[in-house]
Scaffold this motif. Structure first.
Motif, short mmCIF file in Angstrom:
data_model
loop_
_atom_site.label_atom_id
_atom_site.label_comp_id
_atom_site.label_asym_id
_atom_site.label_seq_id
_atom_site.Cartn_x
_atom_site.Cartn_y
_atom_site.Cartn_z
N GLY A 269 -0.70 -1.25 -9.19
CA GLY A 269 0.13 -0.18 -8.65
C GLY A 269 0.69 -0.54 -7.28
O GLY A 269 1.90 -0.44 -7.04
N LEU A 270 -0.17 -0.99 -6.39
CA LEU A 270 0.29 -1.23 -5.02
C LEU A 270 1.32 -2.36 -4.96
O LEU A 270 2.31 -2.28 -4.22
N VAL A 271 1.12 -3.39 -5.77
CA VAL A 271 2.10 -4.49 -5.78
C VAL A 271 3.43 -3.98 -6.34
O VAL A 271 4.51 -4.25 -5.78
N CYS B 196 4.51 -0.89 -6.32
CA CYS B 196 5.09 0.07 -5.36
C CYS B 196 5.76 -0.67 -4.20
O CYS B 196 6.82 -0.27 -3.73
N GLY B 197 5.13 -1.75 -3.74
CA GLY B 197 5.72 -2.52 -2.64
C GLY B 197 6.94 -3.29 -3.11
O GLY B 197 7.96 -3.35 -2.43
N HIS B 198 6.83 -3.87 -4.30
CA HIS B 198 7.90 -4.74 -4.79
C HIS B 198 9.01 -3.97 -5.50
O HIS B 198 9.79 -4.55 -6.24
N ARG C 239 1.18 -12.36 -13.38
CA ARG C 239 -0.26 -12.33 -13.69
C ARG C 239 -0.86 -10.96 -13.38
O ARG C 239 -1.67 -10.43 -14.15
N ILE C 240 -0.45 -10.39 -12.23
CA ILE C 240 -1.02 -9.10 -11.82
C ILE C 240 -0.55 -7.98 -12.74
O ILE C 240 -1.35 -7.21 -13.27
N PHE C 241 0.77 -7.91 -12.98
CA PHE C 241 1.31 -6.81 -13.80
C PHE C 241 0.74 -6.86 -15.22
O PHE C 241 0.53 -5.83 -15.86
C1 HEM Z 1 -0.80 -10.44 -4.57
C2 HEM Z 1 -0.13 -9.65 -3.77
C3 HEM Z 1 1.20 -9.97 -3.18
C4 HEM Z 1 1.84 -11.17 -3.07
C5 HEM Z 1 1.35 -12.53 -3.54
C6 HEM Z 1 3.11 -10.92 -2.44
C7 HEM Z 1 4.04 -11.89 -2.17
C8 HEM Z 1 5.27 -11.66 -1.59
C9 HEM Z 1 6.25 -12.68 -1.26
C10 HEM Z 1 6.06 -14.14 -1.47
C11 HEM Z 1 7.31 -12.06 -0.73
C12 HEM Z 1 8.59 -12.70 -0.18
C13 HEM Z 1 8.67 -12.55 1.32
C14 HEM Z 1 9.89 -13.12 1.92
O1 HEM Z 1 10.59 -13.89 1.27
O2 HEM Z 1 10.18 -12.81 3.08
C15 HEM Z 1 7.04 -10.67 -0.74
C16 HEM Z 1 7.91 -9.70 -0.30
C17 HEM Z 1 7.60 -8.38 -0.20
N1 HEM Z 1 6.37 -7.79 -0.42
FE1 HEM Z 1 4.81 -8.68 -1.34
N2 HEM Z 1 3.21 -9.60 -2.16
C18 HEM Z 1 2.07 -8.99 -2.58
C19 HEM Z 1 1.76 -7.64 -2.44
C20 HEM Z 1 2.54 -6.73 -1.80
C21 HEM Z 1 2.16 -5.38 -1.54
C22 HEM Z 1 0.82 -4.75 -1.95
C23 HEM Z 1 3.18 -4.78 -0.88
C24 HEM Z 1 3.31 -3.38 -0.36
C25 HEM Z 1 2.66 -2.35 -0.80
C26 HEM Z 1 4.23 -5.77 -0.76
C27 HEM Z 1 5.46 -5.54 -0.18
C28 HEM Z 1 6.48 -6.47 -0.13
C29 HEM Z 1 7.84 -6.16 0.28
C30 HEM Z 1 8.39 -4.81 0.66
C31 HEM Z 1 8.53 -7.37 0.24
C32 HEM Z 1 10.01 -7.59 0.55
C33 HEM Z 1 10.22 -8.11 1.92
C34 HEM Z 1 11.68 -8.38 2.21
O3 HEM Z 1 12.51 -8.37 1.29
O4 HEM Z 1 11.99 -8.61 3.38
N3 HEM Z 1 3.79 -6.94 -1.31
N4 HEM Z 1 5.78 -10.43 -1.27
#
Ligand code: HEM
Length: 513
Positions: free
Chosen positions: A176-178, A180-182, A248-250
């Motif tokens: 869920g959290l991943v 919601c963030g993504h 993998r997570i989803f």
């Molecule tokens: C296994 C867990 C996670 C991994 C491996 C992961 C990995 C990543 C990676 C590689 C990016 C790209 C960052 C960039 O290019 O600047 C990203 C972006 C992002 N992540 Fe995650 N993430 C995870 C969990 C989460 C969680 C739990 C949240 C929030 C609740 C989150 C919120 C975001 C957001 C909002 C972006 C976009 C940032 C942007 O576009 O500037 N992520 N994540």
């Protein structure tokens, strides 16, 4: 909560006065509206592919993600602002320094860096179509970086399950959290060239491969596209399967959670509201967060009392939550005094503000704020003022009988002056006869080398003889030489500390010394 509470009042204002009147200095919304705004793009190009909103949400997660539920360390403590933490591979990219460059603006003695990060994420989500998130304040800023522990894409599923468990989230909550963030943002080629290629996409000039087709709005597309098989999420269908962590997570529960999100935007939104709130409330053990801050239905703001010779001048505003200009209520101010009298005046409508993408609106009334060109309310210093009430469309609003307490024990006196060369000043504080504060002092905001804010109290010497300013008040005074110094006035009365709210500088004093 009961007004006044300086900390809750300040947090409530940032949380709920998101757009419109009296938000200057508090508004974060203007940096995430429109939702594709990216302040750090040299061309301010709406097609950069990046957004402040996505940066703020990722920043909050990376601050929270160091939490260890077993030993109580790490979490939302603002440590992501520290250069040493930003320099780690797990915090690749400039999104964190970008975020701090903006959200720092709301940090003050009552609002920590960590609270500001939490508020930034919350406001970004709410302003860009997301659900309302319960907000608590009171996070405490760390002085040193936390133990590393943010997940990275090349880790395997078991590692991610273990990392989220360490943070306090189950496997289902991790999915869920991943998700919601993504629902915001994406992966940048320049930071992750092994995940994303150059895109040659005029709508994503910075080569950001987005997680879903609507990267600057909160919606369930991240799940719907994943279940439909149309997703372009670079962490699901990336060319390098080692870094397909979202895949993998989803898929880790046979897609059950993602299917439930794809089937129901409402379920997705309510799940995210809960998970985001828990993420923001992930704090080191021992940190006591405030209650969930709800908007006060009737909230005085910018209240200021000044002694002007024989007159006590009161200025201020009041905000009426959930009201509109079209149906602007009739509002009167009541003020109770030390001699059992109640004064009463009708207030003037000033303007409106709104929050949560316009879901809530509020009207503001001025009682004679000098800031807005009106004369202050002139009171008799002997009678003073003890509390306020408001009559809104004929209904008395006084916090269930408590009233809105006003302290008139001490305040700035207009006899305060400046003059001479080099320029010096004198601050005069009018203290109510019979109050006998144990201390009167100036409060100066001090920011340490790691941007933590504290207050230094500079004691005033008690007057040897009472210097009457009128029949009800006498002066305490202090000479000032530092022209750059801004301060508020504090006093300790019966062991309780009180502060004025409006910052002062002797350069503003109109009397000549
Ligand atoms: C296994 C867990 C996670 C991994 C491996 C992961 C990995 C990543 C990676 C590689 C990016 C790209 C960052 C960039 O290019 O600047 C990203 C972006 C992002 N992540 Fe995650 N993430 C995870 C969990 C989460 C969680 C739990 C949240 C929030 C609740 C989150 C919120 C975001 C957001 C909002 C972006 C976009 C940032 C942007 O576009 O500037 N992520 N994540």
């Amino acid at each position: 909560y009961v007004w006044p509470s300086p900390q809750l009042d300040a947090l409530e204002a940032i949380r709920f006065d998101q757009v419109g009147f009296n938000t200057i200095g508090t508004t974060l919304t203007s940096f995430v509206q429109p939702c594709n705004l990216f302040l750090f793009d040299p061309t301010i190009n709406p097609n950069s592919g990046r957004s402040d909103a996505a940066d703020w949400i990722r920043t909050a997660y990376h601050d929270a993600a160091t939490h260890n539920i077993t030993d109580g360390t790490g979490g939302m403590d603002g440590s992501i602002r520290l250069a040493a933490e930003q320099a780690r591979a797990e915090n690749a990219g400039n999104g964190f320094s970008n975020t701090m460059g903006i959200v720092l603006a709301v940090v003050n003695r009552y609002v920590s860096n960590a609270d500001a990060i939490a508020l930034g994420a919350l406001i970004a989500i709410e302003a860009c179509g997301g659900p309302e998130i319960a907000f608590r304040g009171g996070r405490v800023d760390a002085a040193v970086p936390n133990t590393p522990g943010v997940p990275v894409p090349q880790q395997d599923l078991d590692s991610h399950i273990a990392i989220f468990a360490r943070q306090g989230f189950t496997q289902t909550e991790m999915i869920g959290l991943v998700a919601c963030g993504h629902t915001f943002g994406g992966v940048q080629h320049s930071v992750f060239p092994n995940i994303v290629n150059v895109l040659a996409d005029s709508t994503s000039i910075d080569d950001v491969a987005h997680f879903d087709s609507s990267p600057v709005s909160f919606d369930h597309n991240v799940a719907a596209e994943y279940i439909a098989g149309t997703t372009k999420n670079p962490l699901v269908v990336g060319f390098n399967d080692t870094t397909n962590s979202d895949k993998r997570i989803f898929g880790s529960d046979g897609n059950a959670t993602m299917r439930s999100f794809a089937n129901s935007p409402g379920h997705f939104a309510s799940t995210c509201a809960n998970l985001f709130a828990r993420m923001l409330d992930t704090v080191p053990r021992g940190v006591q967060l405030t209650e969930v801050i709800e908007p006060l239905p009737v909230k005085p703001a910018s209240i200021n009392l000044v002694m002007n010779g024989g007159t006590l001048e009161l200025t201020g505003l009041v905000r009426l939550w959930n009201t509109t200009q079209a149906a602007a209520p009739t509002v009167s101010l009541l003020w109770h005094d030390h001699v059992g009298h109640t004064g009463n005046t009708t207030l003037n409508f000033r303007s409106t503000s709104s929050s949560t993408s316009g879901k809530y609106s509020a009207t503001w009334y001025g009682f004679n704020s000098t800031v807005f060109g009106n004369k202050p309310l002139l009171l008799d210093p002997v009678a003073g003022v003890t509390s306020l009430g408001f009559v809104v469309n004929g209904v008395l609003e006084n916090q269930g009988g408590l009233g809105f307490a006003i302290q008139d024990a001490f305040m700035l006196s207009q006899t305060s002056c400046q003059g001479g060369a080099p320029l010096t000043g004198r601050v005069d504080v009018a203290v109510r006869n019979g109050v006998h504060p144990t201390r009167v002092y100036l409060e100066q905001v001090v920011t340490d080398s790691v941007q933590r804010i504290s207050i230094t109290e500079i004691d005033m010497t008690p007057p040897l003889q009472p210097i009457a300013v009128n029949s009800a008040y006498s002066l305490w005074s202090m000479n000032l030489t530092d022209q750059d110094m801004t301060f508020t006035i504090g006093a300790e009365i019966h062991g309780i500390k009180y502060s004025t709210t409006e910052p002062l500088s002797f350069l503003e004093f109109s009397e000549a010394c």
